[in-house]
Design a protein around this motif. Structure first.
Motif, PDB file in Angstrom:
ATOM      1  N   VAL A 195      32.322   5.187  75.124  1.00  0.00           N
ATOM      2  CA  VAL A 195      33.061   3.861  75.273  1.00  0.00           C
ATOM      3  C   VAL A 195      33.864   4.265  76.586  1.00  0.00           C
ATOM      4  O   VAL A 195      33.612   3.280  77.233  1.00  0.00           O
ATOM      5  CB  VAL A 195      34.108   3.968  73.675  1.00  0.00           C
ATOM      6  CG1 VAL A 195      34.290   2.889  74.291  1.00  0.00           C
ATOM      7  CG2 VAL A 195      32.475   2.934  72.450  1.00  0.00           C
TER       8      VAL A 195
ATOM      9  N   ILE B 168      24.620   0.172  74.829  1.00  0.00           N
ATOM     10  CA  ILE B 168      25.626   1.769  75.121  1.00  0.00           C
ATOM     11  C   ILE B 168      24.683   3.270  74.780  1.00  0.00           C
ATOM     12  O   ILE B 168      24.842   4.402  75.345  1.00  0.00           O
ATOM     13  CB  ILE B 168      26.566   2.253  74.040  1.00  0.00           C
ATOM     14  CG1 ILE B 168      27.514   3.123  74.456  1.00  0.00           C
ATOM     15  CG2 ILE B 168      26.397   2.246  72.478  1.00  0.00           C
ATOM     16  CD1 ILE B 168      29.028   3.263  73.895  1.00  0.00           C
TER      17      ILE B 168
ATOM     18  N   LYS C 263      26.608   1.706  84.149  1.00  0.00           N
ATOM     19  CA  LYS C 263      27.371   0.538  83.781  1.00  0.00           C
ATOM     20  C   LYS C 263      28.259   0.421  85.666  1.00  0.00           C
ATOM     21  O   LYS C 263      29.462  -0.275  85.589  1.00  0.00           O
ATOM     22  CB  LYS C 263      28.787   2.070  83.537  1.00  0.00           C
ATOM     23  CG  LYS C 263      28.951   3.156  84.180  1.00  0.00           C
ATOM     24  CD  LYS C 263      29.243   3.918  83.517  1.00  0.00           C
ATOM     25  CE  LYS C 263      30.108   4.997  84.529  1.00  0.00           C
ATOM     26  NZ  LYS C 263      30.476   6.271  84.069  1.00  0.00           N
TER      27      LYS C 263
ATOM     28  N   GLN D  43      39.454   1.286  70.913  1.00  0.00           N
ATOM     29  CA  GLN D  43      38.668   1.498  69.822  1.00  0.00           C
ATOM     30  C   GLN D  43      39.102   2.961  69.492  1.00  0.00           C
ATOM     31  O   GLN D  43      39.117   2.794  68.171  1.00  0.00           O
ATOM     32  CB  GLN D  43      37.092   2.348  71.063  1.00  0.00           C
ATOM     33  CG  GLN D  43      35.881   2.791  70.402  1.00  0.00           C
ATOM     34  CD  GLN D  43      35.231   1.751  69.934  1.00  0.00           C
ATOM     35  OE1 GLN D  43      35.537   0.039  69.778  1.00  0.00           O
ATOM     36  NE2 GLN D  43      34.135   1.794  69.609  1.00  0.00           N
TER      37      GLN D  43
ATOM     38  N   HIS E  14      28.657  -1.153  77.243  1.00  0.00           N
ATOM     39  CA  HIS E  14      29.755  -0.545  76.274  1.00  0.00           C
ATOM     40  C   HIS E  14      29.422  -0.870  75.195  1.00  0.00           C
ATOM     41  O   HIS E  14      30.313  -0.407  74.209  1.00  0.00           O
ATOM     42  CB  HIS E  14      31.059  -0.124  76.799  1.00  0.00           C
ATOM     43  CG  HIS E  14      31.739  -1.650  76.605  1.00  0.00           C
ATOM     44  ND1 HIS E  14      31.924  -3.047  77.656  1.00  0.00           N
ATOM     45  CD2 HIS E  14      32.780  -2.380  75.869  1.00  0.00           C
ATOM     46  CE1 HIS E  14      31.732  -3.734  77.446  1.00  0.00           C
ATOM     47  NE2 HIS E  14      32.645  -3.570  76.094  1.00  0.00           N
ATOM     48  N   ASN E  15      28.993  -1.940  74.683  1.00  0.00           N
ATOM     49  CA  ASN E  15      28.750  -3.073  73.220  1.00  0.00           C
ATOM     50  C   ASN E  15      26.903  -2.679  73.098  1.00  0.00           C
ATOM     51  O   ASN E  15      26.609  -1.888  72.250  1.00  0.00           O
ATOM     52  CB  ASN E  15      29.619  -4.334  73.757  1.00  0.00           C
ATOM     53  CG  ASN E  15      29.576  -4.839  72.442  1.00  0.00           C
ATOM     54  OD1 ASN E  15      28.810  -4.319  71.627  1.00  0.00           O
ATOM     55  ND2 ASN E  15      30.287  -6.041  72.487  1.00  0.00           N
TER      56      ASN E  15
ATOM     57  N   SER F 163      28.843   1.905  69.685  1.00  0.00           N
ATOM     58  CA  SER F 163      29.722   1.000  70.341  1.00  0.00           C
ATOM     59  C   SER F 163      30.417   0.296  69.695  1.00  0.00           C
ATOM     60  O   SER F 163      31.661   0.515  68.858  1.00  0.00           O
ATOM     61  CB  SER F 163      28.104  -0.417  70.579  1.00  0.00           C
ATOM     62  OG  SER F 163      26.794  -0.002  70.337  1.00  0.00           O
ATOM     63  N   SER F 164      30.300   0.120  71.069  1.00  0.00           N
ATOM     64  CA  SER F 164      32.964  -0.645  71.330  1.00  0.00           C
ATOM     65  C   SER F 164      32.776  -2.141  69.945  1.00  0.00           C
ATOM     66  O   SER F 164      31.929  -2.948  70.960  1.00  0.00           O
ATOM     67  CB  SER F 164      32.675  -1.089  72.355  1.00  0.00           C
ATOM     68  OG  SER F 164      34.338  -1.672  72.453  1.00  0.00           O
TER      69      SER F 164
ATOM     70  N   SER G 241      33.837   6.027  78.776  1.00  0.00           N
ATOM     71  CA  SER G 241      32.656   6.422  80.297  1.00  0.00           C
ATOM     72  C   SER G 241      31.595   5.089  80.638  1.00  0.00           C
ATOM     73  O   SER G 241      31.886   5.256  81.345  1.00  0.00           O
ATOM     74  CB  SER G 241      31.311   7.835  80.054  1.00  0.00           C
ATOM     75  OG  SER G 241      31.066   7.524  80.931  1.00  0.00           O
ATOM     76  N   ALA G 242      31.737   4.176  79.636  1.00  0.00           N
ATOM     77  CA  ALA G 242      30.890   2.680  79.676  1.00  0.00           C
ATOM     78  C   ALA G 242      32.072   2.133  80.191  1.00  0.00           C
ATOM     79  O   ALA G 242      31.497   0.687  80.989  1.00  0.00           O
ATOM     80  CB  ALA G 242      30.543   2.614  78.434  1.00  0.00           C
ATOM     81  N   SER G 243      33.171   1.838  79.300  1.00  0.00           N
ATOM     82  CA  SER G 243      33.693   0.522  80.392  1.00  0.00           C
ATOM     83  C   SER G 243      35.248   1.023  81.161  1.00  0.00           C
ATOM     84  O   SER G 243      35.461  -0.078  81.461  1.00  0.00           O
ATOM     85  CB  SER G 243      34.988   0.395  78.732  1.00  0.00           C
ATOM     86  OG  SER G 243      35.654   2.091  78.092  1.00  0.00           O
TER      87      SER G 243
END
Length: 469
Positions: free
Chosen positions: A63, A300, A288, A85, A296-297, A376-377, A65-67
């Motif tokens: 999360v 992911i 991303k 999170q 991020h959801n 997942s977020s 890294s992705a967001s």
């Protein structure tokens, strides 16, 4: 061939046999140690804790890294989504502790109240009290946080449905006792969730209902009828929303709308393909950077494949596979029928949700918007999943061998740290004996009292010989 060469070949063969024998002995020792560890009373409990912790750690790292990029693009800190999170994980830890600590008999007794409370929340979310987000009115806004009541409704349906089916287990061969009141209550919840409309919530609620009926021993013909009803509900939800219909059409007609409804699914496949075997490294993924929406959801798992590669995806799949084996192990090792049904149903719910998410990321299913549990977020999803893990861990502590060990040897380090009470041994319900009519007293007077006429009145007294009555 000279004698020297023959001796070298003989030596190499003997060394090879020795190495193979040593390797075989090493594997046998590992297998023996693993078997002995799995035979310990609290092995299922410790496995569930390890799976939960590993999924939470992977989820927090991915999360972040992705967001980070999306948060910076929106003018906020790179840790905005990650901070939320972490807060949800902390709240989930409290609920996990409650799920482990509260006695299961109290959880079972509270399940009807929880079900009615969730139904009320599903009604209220359709009123102006609810908030519309991403085209669905399924959220309550509490300051900066959002709560989705359908997540708690899944757990309430699993606990209450198992309670009803276990109470009526002697009558489940009759359809009216098998279906009523579990199926009508579930249909009411389906209707309320479909009015939002929330396709992902409807699908996972259906998974919970099917798991309950399956472990209750329903006949296969019933599942055929349920499958037709579920297909009709999915079609109605898809037709009732334009973007859902476009997703289904893009899935059925792959390659025709690469820049439209199929854009997200195609970008997920590109991310998985670029990861290779070992991945690009944490934080090095390109999807991303606005190439893959909602990475991020819902998607992911695609970023896991891009940054951690095939090995990272295999690790996630292995953890959910281990969850399936451990959850079913808990269900089969318990003797309380309610615990057995609850553990099996909750395991099927989590594993099926993960399978649906992974399948639509890799292109095997149309996109439905279901999150990957604990990775997942998503606040409500993470909190509810940790509560489910707490209930599963509580079920693991109620295995007969675990109960005997905890009551005789003490709670152990983790039990003392979490102040967990010793679980109570299972006591089957006492069967009431049928009430028999009182025995007829002996003697002539007793026979006179015990006899009755066909109309329920005592017979007239006999006239004595040679005298008056």
């Amino acid at each position: 061939m000279t004698a020297l060469e023959e001796s070298k070949n003989t030596t190499s063969e003997s060394e090879g046999r020795a190495e193979r024998k040593e390797r075989t002995g090493r594997l046998a020792a590992i297998r023996t140690a693993l078997t002995a560890w799995l035979g310990r009373p609290l092995a299922s409990f410790h496995l569930l804790l390890a799976i939960c912790v590993l999924l939470i750690v992977i989820g927090l790292v991915m999360v972040l890294s992705a967001s980070a990029v999306n948060s910076i693009n929106q003018g906020s800190s790179a840790y905005t989504v990650f901070g939320k999170q972490v807060v949800f994980v902390l709240v989930g830890l409290v609920l996990f502790w409650m799920g482990v600590r509260v006695p299961l008999r109290r959880i079972r007794a509270f399940s009807p109240i929880a079900l009615w409370a969730c139904v009320l929340l599903l009604v209220l979310v359709l009123t102006p009290l609810g908030t519309t987000l991403n085209g669905t009115r399924s959220w309550f806004r509490l300051g900066p946080l959002s709560v989705q009541p359908v997540e708690f409704a899944k757990l309430a349906l699993a606990l209450w449905g198992a309670h009803i089916l276990v109470v009526k287990r002697g009558l489940l061969h009759q359809y009216r006792h098998l279906l009523v009141p579990v199926v009508p209550a579930a249909l009411v919840m389906f209707a309320l969730v479909m009015l939002q409309p929330d396709l992902g919530g409807t699908v996972t609620l259906g998974v919970v209902l099917i798991a309950l009926l399956w472990f209750a021993g329903a006949q296969l013909r019933l599942f055929g009828a349920l499958a037709l009803g579920a297909l009709a509900g999915v079609v109605l939800l898809a037709i009732g929303s334009g973007y859902r219909l476009e997703r289904v059409e893009s899935f059925l007609n792959g390659g025709e709308d690469d820049l439209g409804a199929a854009y997200q699914a195609n970008q997920a496949l590109y991310a998985l393909a670029e990861g290779g075997l070992f991945g690009k490294g944490i934080g090095q993924g390109q999807s991303k950077w606005d190439y893959l929406p909602n990475v991020h959801n819902d998607f992911i798992f695609a970023l896991i494949g891009e940054e951690l590669g095939f090995l990272g995806c295999a690790l996630v799949l292995g953890l959910f596979g281990m969850l399936a084996v451990t959850g079913m192990r808990v269900a089969t090792r318990n003797i309380d029928p309610w615990i057995r049904m609850v553990a099996a149903t909750l395991t099927v719910w989590l594993v099926a949700q993960a399978a649906i998410n992974i399948c639509y990321v890799v292109g095997l299913l149309p996109v439905t918007g279901i999150t990957l549990p604990l990775i997942s977020s998503g606040g409500t999803s993470v909190v509810t999943t940790m509560l489910v893990f707490g209930v599963l861990a509580n079920c693991a502590r109620h295995e007969p061998e675990a109960v005997a060990a905890l009551r005789s040897q003490g709670p152990g380090r983790f039990g003392r740290l979490m102040r967990l009470p010793a679980p109570e041994p299972y006591q089957p319900p006492v069967r009431r004996k049928p009430v028999r009519p009182p025995a007829t007293p002996r003697g002539s007077a007793g026979r006179a009292v015990g006899r009755t006429t066909a109309r329920g009145r005592p017979p007239a007294p006999r006239r004595r010989l040679g005298g008056r009555s």
